[in-house]
Design a protein around this motif. Structure first.
Motif, PDB file in Angstrom:
ATOM      1  N   THR A  87       0.886  -1.176   0.159  1.00  0.00           N
ATOM      2  CA  THR A  87       0.135  -0.118   0.002  1.00  0.00           C
ATOM      3  C   THR A  87       0.861   1.198  -0.074  1.00  0.00           C
ATOM      4  O   THR A  87       0.572   2.158  -0.576  1.00  0.00           O
ATOM      5  CB  THR A  87      -0.951   0.045   1.221  1.00  0.00           C
ATOM      6  OG1 THR A  87      -1.944  -0.905   1.006  1.00  0.00           O
ATOM      7  CG2 THR A  87      -1.789   1.194   1.335  1.00  0.00           C
ATOM      8  N   VAL A  88       1.865   1.179   0.805  1.00  0.00           N
ATOM      9  CA  VAL A  88       2.737   2.329   0.869  1.00  0.00           C
ATOM     10  C   VAL A  88       3.360   2.677  -0.289  1.00  0.00           C
ATOM     11  O   VAL A  88       3.650   3.777  -0.991  1.00  0.00           O
ATOM     12  CB  VAL A  88       3.883   2.158   1.984  1.00  0.00           C
ATOM     13  CG1 VAL A  88       4.788   3.150   1.802  1.00  0.00           C
ATOM     14  CG2 VAL A  88       3.245   2.168   3.393  1.00  0.00           C
ATOM     15  N   LEU A  89       3.924   1.495  -1.055  1.00  0.00           N
ATOM     16  CA  LEU A  89       4.479   1.597  -2.397  1.00  0.00           C
ATOM     17  C   LEU A  89       3.681   2.148  -3.408  1.00  0.00           C
ATOM     18  O   LEU A  89       3.982   2.822  -4.151  1.00  0.00           O
ATOM     19  CB  LEU A  89       5.144   0.316  -2.785  1.00  0.00           C
ATOM     20  CG  LEU A  89       6.087   0.436  -4.239  1.00  0.00           C
ATOM     21  CD1 LEU A  89       7.228   1.342  -4.132  1.00  0.00           C
ATOM     22  CD2 LEU A  89       6.409  -1.009  -4.677  1.00  0.00           C
ATOM     23  N   ARG A  90       2.536   1.484  -3.508  1.00  0.00           N
ATOM     24  CA  ARG A  90       1.325   1.745  -4.405  1.00  0.00           C
ATOM     25  C   ARG A  90       0.933   3.451  -4.235  1.00  0.00           C
ATOM     26  O   ARG A  90       0.718   4.230  -5.201  1.00  0.00           O
ATOM     27  CB  ARG A  90       0.078   1.218  -4.227  1.00  0.00           C
ATOM     28  CG  ARG A  90      -1.191   1.485  -5.121  1.00  0.00           C
ATOM     29  CD  ARG A  90      -2.167   0.564  -4.820  1.00  0.00           C
ATOM     30  NE  ARG A  90      -3.545   0.795  -5.657  1.00  0.00           N
ATOM     31  CZ  ARG A  90      -4.424   1.646  -5.579  1.00  0.00           C
ATOM     32  NH1 ARG A  90      -4.242   2.412  -4.175  1.00  0.00           N
ATOM     33  NH2 ARG A  90      -5.377   1.932  -6.314  1.00  0.00           N
ATOM     34  N   GLN A  91       0.781   3.992  -3.078  1.00  0.00           N
ATOM     35  CA  GLN A  91       0.556   5.427  -2.760  1.00  0.00           C
ATOM     36  C   GLN A  91       1.681   6.106  -3.305  1.00  0.00           C
ATOM     37  O   GLN A  91       1.480   7.331  -3.913  1.00  0.00           O
ATOM     38  CB  GLN A  91      -0.012   5.608  -1.479  1.00  0.00           C
ATOM     39  CG  GLN A  91      -1.201   4.937  -0.771  1.00  0.00           C
ATOM     40  CD  GLN A  91      -2.392   5.155  -1.549  1.00  0.00           C
ATOM     41  OE1 GLN A  91      -2.470   6.216  -2.276  1.00  0.00           O
ATOM     42  NE2 GLN A  91      -3.280   4.155  -1.661  1.00  0.00           N
ATOM     43  N   THR A  92       2.972   5.686  -2.810  1.00  0.00           N
ATOM     44  CA  THR A  92       4.044   6.449  -3.286  1.00  0.00           C
ATOM     45  C   THR A  92       4.166   6.690  -4.961  1.00  0.00           C
ATOM     46  O   THR A  92       4.447   7.735  -5.496  1.00  0.00           O
ATOM     47  CB  THR A  92       5.168   5.776  -2.701  1.00  0.00           C
ATOM     48  OG1 THR A  92       5.521   5.717  -1.390  1.00  0.00           O
ATOM     49  CG2 THR A  92       6.630   6.667  -3.207  1.00  0.00           C
ATOM     50  N   ALA A 134      -1.819   5.261 -12.716  1.00  0.00           N
ATOM     51  CA  ALA A 134      -2.299   3.531 -12.628  1.00  0.00           C
ATOM     52  C   ALA A 134      -1.204   2.907 -13.459  1.00  0.00           C
ATOM     53  O   ALA A 134      -0.724   2.015 -12.826  1.00  0.00           O
ATOM     54  CB  ALA A 134      -3.602   3.696 -13.254  1.00  0.00           C
ATOM     55  N   ALA A 135      -0.722   3.537 -14.577  1.00  0.00           N
ATOM     56  CA  ALA A 135       0.489   2.927 -15.121  1.00  0.00           C
ATOM     57  C   ALA A 135       1.498   2.733 -14.546  1.00  0.00           C
ATOM     58  O   ALA A 135       2.277   1.705 -14.632  1.00  0.00           O
ATOM     59  CB  ALA A 135       0.510   3.402 -16.673  1.00  0.00           C
ATOM     60  N   VAL A 136       1.894   3.771 -13.843  1.00  0.00           N
ATOM     61  CA  VAL A 136       3.059   3.838 -12.877  1.00  0.00           C
ATOM     62  C   VAL A 136       3.106   2.763 -11.613  1.00  0.00           C
ATOM     63  O   VAL A 136       3.993   2.120 -11.341  1.00  0.00           O
ATOM     64  CB  VAL A 136       3.526   4.950 -12.376  1.00  0.00           C
ATOM     65  CG1 VAL A 136       4.710   5.365 -11.474  1.00  0.00           C
ATOM     66  CG2 VAL A 136       3.788   5.981 -13.780  1.00  0.00           C
ATOM     67  N   GLY A 137       2.001   2.598 -11.210  1.00  0.00           N
ATOM     68  CA  GLY A 137       1.909   1.825  -9.918  1.00  0.00           C
ATOM     69  C   GLY A 137       1.614   0.877  -9.989  1.00  0.00           C
ATOM     70  O   GLY A 137       1.157   0.106  -9.230  1.00  0.00           O
ATOM     71  N   ASN A 138       1.189   0.012 -11.160  1.00  0.00           N
ATOM     72  CA  ASN A 138       0.263  -1.076 -11.471  1.00  0.00           C
ATOM     73  C   ASN A 138       1.273  -2.353 -10.540  1.00  0.00           C
ATOM     74  O   ASN A 138       0.633  -3.150 -10.111  1.00  0.00           O
ATOM     75  CB  ASN A 138       0.169  -1.537 -12.805  1.00  0.00           C
ATOM     76  CG  ASN A 138      -1.118  -2.703 -13.038  1.00  0.00           C
ATOM     77  OD1 ASN A 138      -2.066  -2.413 -13.077  1.00  0.00           O
ATOM     78  ND2 ASN A 138      -0.340  -3.904 -13.127  1.00  0.00           N
TER      79      ASN A 138
END
Length: 311
Positions: A87-92, A134-138
């Motif tokens: 979650t932390v990485l996704r939000q980052t 979204a493309a960056v955080g997938n």
């Protein structure tokens, strides 16, 4: 100025994501209830034709409180934070990108005379920012879904990722780099819907409240506008979120046919087996999570903006 928007949005998103993570985990578990890939395929809108049919009863559906209590009973309270590193990485990656990009577009497209931006421009800015984010955080999104869903599997079938880094590493090694972008079209579509509905509606509700002098520009306004924005975002994104969760969570082994060939196949199998309302599975935990998440996100964002105002 552009970088400051990314930093402000990133800090607010990480705080909101971590504080509402247990609700997100419960939502994922509920969205996977009765999944056709794991249960016998039972047409929801069809009659059995054999003389002595073998009836497959659907598993009983339980509410968010029951799901949460079951997780605590089986794995302990700490299990509610399974996948929090993802979650932390996704939000980052995802939220920092979408919040910063939306802020840049908002500054460029705001009318300097009225200091307002038309609703359609807000929606367009949200669609663009959400898609890019979204493309960056997938990869982090796939890891987060798998780590959250792991506890519902029998012990022998669990992936047992130690952290988001371990999850991404194992996926790359065992399933190829492409697995990190599994369901990316769904992630992008969902993110575009969420960002357009969440950020645009927050700004719109906030402007309406201030223009009509219903409240002053303070905590009450921020909480009211953000909760309304969270509801709009939940309604708009839940069907795509259910399909995204199932596609990302599916287990693909060498030499076997994947449970779903894609997003459309997953949607059709879900509707055939469980009925159309299955696309709104987990809506209560979705709104229960989306509401607080959006409130924490924007209230934190407004406070962070005050701190960074002179920088």
């Amino acid at each position: 100025m552009g970088l400051k928007g990314f930093l402000e949005g990133g800090v607010a998103s990480i705080v909101a994501g971590c504080s509402t993570h247990p609700l997100d985990l419960i939502k994922v578990r509920m969205q996977l209830q009765g999944e056709p890939a794991l249960q016998p395929l039972r047409p929801a809108l069809a009659f059995h034709t054999s003389a002595a049919p073998h009836i497959h009863l659907p598993p009983p559906r339980v509410g968010p409180v029951s799901v949460g209590l079951r997780i605590i009973q089986q794995d302990g309270a700490a299990a509610l934070f399974s996948g929090v590193s993802a979650t932390v990485l996704r939000q980052t990656l995802y939220s920092t990108t979408r919040m910063g990009l939306y802020d840049i577009l908002k500054k460029k497209w705001t009318d300097p005379n009225t200091n307002n931006m038309p609703l359609m421009r807000k929606i367009t800015a949200g669609l663009i920012a959400g898609g890019v984010g979204a493309a960056v955080g997938n990869p982090a999104d796939v890891a987060m879904v798998r780590m959250q869903a792991d506890g519902r599997l029998p012990p022998a079938q669990r992936r047992n990722y130690k952290s988001v880094v371990d999850a991404i590493s194992q996926m790359s090694k065992n399933e190829g780099i492409g697995s990190l972008w599994r369901g990316s079209s769904l992630t992008v579509n969902r993110a575009m819907l969420v960002t357009a509905s969440q950020l645009a509606s927050y700004d719109q509700f906030k402007e309406m409240i201030l223009e009509r002098d219903l409240m002053k520009d303070g905590l009450g306004t921020h909480v009211t506008a953000s909760f309304a924005a969270g509801f709009v975002a939940a309604v708009a994104s839940n069907p795509v979120d259910v399909i995204k969760t199932r596609v990302m969570n599916m287990k693909v082994e060498a030499g076997t046919v994947a449970p779903y060939s894609g997003a459309l196949d997953c949607a059709m199998k879900t509707i055939r087996a469980e009925g159309p309302m299955a696309l709104y599975k987990g809506f209560i935990p979705t709104i229960s999570r989306q509401g607080p998440f959006t409130v924490v996100l924007f209230v934190t964002l407004e406070q962070v903006r005050k701190l960074f105002k002179d920088f």
